[in-house]
Design a protein around this motif. Structure first.
Motif, short mmCIF file in Angstrom:
data_model
loop_
_atom_site.label_atom_id
_atom_site.label_comp_id
_atom_site.label_asym_id
_atom_site.label_seq_id
_atom_site.Cartn_x
_atom_site.Cartn_y
_atom_site.Cartn_z
N GLU B 297 36.16 37.69 49.63
CA GLU B 297 36.93 38.90 49.34
C GLU B 297 36.88 39.84 50.53
N GLY B 298 38.03 40.43 50.86
CA GLY B 298 38.08 41.41 51.94
C GLY B 298 38.46 40.84 53.28
N GLN B 299 38.44 39.51 53.42
CA GLN B 299 38.83 38.92 54.70
C GLN B 299 40.32 39.14 54.93
N LYS B 300 40.64 39.49 56.18
CA LYS B 300 42.02 39.73 56.54
C LYS B 300 42.73 38.39 56.76
N VAL B 301 43.99 38.32 56.37
CA VAL B 301 44.77 37.12 56.65
C VAL B 301 46.03 37.50 57.43
N VAL B 302 46.52 36.55 58.20
CA VAL B 302 47.73 36.76 58.98
C VAL B 302 48.72 35.67 58.59
N THR B 303 49.89 36.08 58.10
CA THR B 303 50.91 35.10 57.72
C THR B 303 52.06 35.18 58.73
N ASP B 304 53.06 34.32 58.53
CA ASP B 304 54.21 34.34 59.44
C ASP B 304 55.04 35.60 59.27
N GLY B 306 53.49 38.77 58.23
CA GLY B 306 52.70 40.00 58.28
C GLY B 306 51.24 39.74 57.95
N GLU B 307 50.58 40.82 57.49
CA GLU B 307 49.15 40.71 57.20
C GLU B 307 48.88 40.87 55.71
N GLY B 308 47.76 40.31 55.28
CA GLY B 308 47.36 40.44 53.89
C GLY B 308 45.85 40.42 53.78
N VAL B 309 45.37 40.29 52.54
CA VAL B 309 43.93 40.33 52.34
C VAL B 309 43.53 39.39 51.21
N ALA B 324 40.72 30.79 47.24
CA ALA B 324 40.79 32.25 47.18
C ALA B 324 42.09 32.69 46.54
N LEU B 325 42.10 33.92 46.10
CA LEU B 325 43.34 34.61 45.76
C LEU B 325 43.61 35.57 46.91
N ALA B 330 55.81 39.30 50.96
CA ALA B 330 56.79 38.39 50.34
C ALA B 330 57.31 37.40 51.37
N GLY B 331 57.54 36.19 50.95
CA GLY B 331 58.16 35.19 51.81
C GLY B 331 57.22 34.50 52.79
N SER B 332 55.94 34.77 52.71
CA SER B 332 55.00 34.13 53.64
C SER B 332 54.97 32.62 53.43
N LYS B 333 54.93 31.88 54.52
CA LYS B 333 54.88 30.41 54.40
C LYS B 333 53.61 29.82 54.99
N THR B 334 53.04 30.50 55.99
CA THR B 334 51.80 30.02 56.58
C THR B 334 50.76 31.13 56.50
N CYS B 335 49.51 30.74 56.59
CA CYS B 335 48.45 31.75 56.43
C CYS B 335 47.21 31.36 57.24
#
Lengths: 123, 362
Positions: B297-304, B306-309, B324-325, B330-335
């Motif tokens: 929980e709390g780890q940052k993610v980078v998708t094609d 933008g960013e998420g968590v 993980a959840l 919206a529309g992210s395809k890679t992470c």
């Protein structure tokens, strides 16, 4: 009889007869971490200094850096842990050793805690 | 002083490692979280969830009140013995709590989270002002959950033949009032099982009976990894008052179309719906790491896009790798996940990993 010493970051180091020492995490540390699911081992031959990060133990609860208690060269790693990380939970201070180190300066051991002092430290 | 459930002594007897969980002294495990997790997936496990808050709602205005208060429409519960998963929103459309509502004979029962108890009760009372309802917290009730492929038969082995027959026949999200015991086919693990809401005086006897029937006690650690594998949200982690239910994979708890009904937060969520259609609302989905390491929980993610968590993460004992959840644009395809200073490739999947002991995603 081999000497066992402990660090404030909960590693143990045990001097073997051949001048190397094995290193692992304490019974108390494995209890705090809970079930261990991954272990990242150093490469054999790596030169490390005392208090340097050398391995990672990841449990259901958290990822923990393992610090080398002393300066020296990694001469063996416990590959059993790659497939059976739970060995650390079952036997943290025997079968669950993480790596062996050829100590550069044995006087560094004097700065570490003996079993009795460590037991007081974790109370 | 931490609060204790009627089963506190039983936890100690079973070797429970007690922790502070939202002000309650509860078992995190009884030795090994992973063994407990597998016990539930393969056999049957017993959870003390008496720390959760039971609130009964009665009075002439109950149906109108709950249809306004809850996002899901309790008009669906047209006879006693039915259950509905729902959310309770604030005016801004944020999630105050998620809960299960049961139709009982002559009243409705809500089971809400323990960490949100005070604000939930305050909200329930505040909204009740213009309705003829009585709101009664039931702290004298204990809640035991028994889950796993063998759970229902183990519970039934302790009941009278008549009661066992009723419980065996219960469908998913159905419930029965059997004297002073309430038994429901609901839970938080992705396995079949029952939740038993009973007078606290009966809790220890039932606990002992189930352990004697070889059901094993399960701590909060495994409760969390089981619900994560089942892709179930945890309040305060995967959603909160700042989160739209539409950004928390909770659209199934919203009943949009009902005659003459306007639940609290509906106008705000309608706006979120428009944003979602325009591709401007983040969404909650599943993430899988098949290489070594654990998503947290709390780890940052980078998708094609933008960013998420990561909102919940952990090791999946059933799958042998981390899941993980994650809330992403919206529309992210890679992470990729930022783990210990490095970006590690992970795989987006539907937010449902394990059901009935088996992997369910592609």
């Amino acid at each position: 009889m081999s000497t066992i010493k402990y660090t404030t970051s909960h590693e143990w180091i045990k001097l073997e007869d051949d001048g190397t020492a094995s290193v692992g995490i304490s019974e108390n540390a494995q209890d705090l971490l809970g079930d261990i699911v991954f272990v990242e081992l150093p490469d054999v031959g790596t030169e490390i200094s005392a208090k340097q990060e050398v391995a990672v133990v990841e449990s259901v609860k958290a990822a923990s850096d393992i610090y080398s208690p002393v300066t020296g060269e990694v001469v063996a790693v416990n590959e059993v842990l790659l497939d059976a990380p739970e060995t650390i939970n079952a036997s943290p201070e025997e079968d669950g050793w993480i790596f062996k180190i050829k100590i550069s300066d044995e006087s560094e051991l004097d700065e570490l805690m003996d079993a009795e002092t460590y037991a007081e430290h974790i109370e | 002083m931490l609060k204790r459930t009627p089963l506190f002594d039983k936890h100690l007897e079973a070797g429970g490692k007690m922790i502070d969980f939202a002000g309650w002294e509860m078992p995190i495990n009884y030795g090994s979280q992973i063994s407990e997790h597998k016990q539930v997936r393969e056999h049957a496990g017993l959870f003390d969830v008496s720390h959760m808050t039971v609130v009964d709602i009665s009075g002439e205005g109950t149906v109108d009140y709950l249809r306004t208060l809850l996002t899901n429409d309790i008009a669906k519960l047209d006879k006693p013995g039915m259950a509905l998963y729902t959310a309770m929103l604030n005016e801004e459309g944020g999630v105050i709590d998620d809960l299960i509502v049961y139709s009982m004979s002559g009243f409705f029962r809500l089971v809400v989270n323990c960490a949100t108890r005070e604000k939930d009760l305050a909200w329930l009372n505040q909204q009740a002002a213009s309705y003829d309802v009585e709101i009664t917290e039931r702290p004298e009730l204990a809640i035991l959950a028994v889950h796993g492929p063998e759970a229902i038969e183990k519970v039934c082995s302790l009941l009278t033949p008549e009661d066992a027959e009723v419980v065996m026949q219960l469908g998913n999200f159905k419930a029965a009032e059997l004297g002073d015991r309430f038994i429901a086919r609901t839970g938080y693990t992705g396995e079949k099982g029952l939740e038993l809401i009973i007078p606290e005086q009966q809790a220890a006897t039932l606990w002992d009976g189930l352990l004697a029937a070889d059901v094993k006690p399960i701590g909060l650690g495994a409760r969390d990894s089981l619900r994560l594998e089942a892709g179930m949200n945890l309040y305060g982690h995967d959603m909160d008052e700042e989160t739209s239910p539409l950004a928390a994979n909770m659209e199934q708890v919203i009943t949009w179309t009902s005659e003459g009904r306007n639940f609290i937060g509906r106008d705000a969520v309608m706006k979120d719906k428009a944003k979602q259609i325009d591709g401007d609302l983040p969404y909650l989905t599943g993430l899988v790491l098949e290489s070594r390491g654990v998503l947290r929980e709390g780890q940052k993610v980078v998708t094609d896009t933008g960013e998420g968590v990561i909102t919940s993460g952990g090791f999946s004992p059933t799958l042998g790798h981390s899941i993980a959840l994650v809330r992403i644009p919206a529309g992210s395809k890679t992470c990729k996940v930022e783990m210990r200073g490095e970006l590690v490739e992970a795989r987006l999947v539907k937010p449902n990993f394990v059901r009935f002991g088996k992997k369910v995603f592609e």
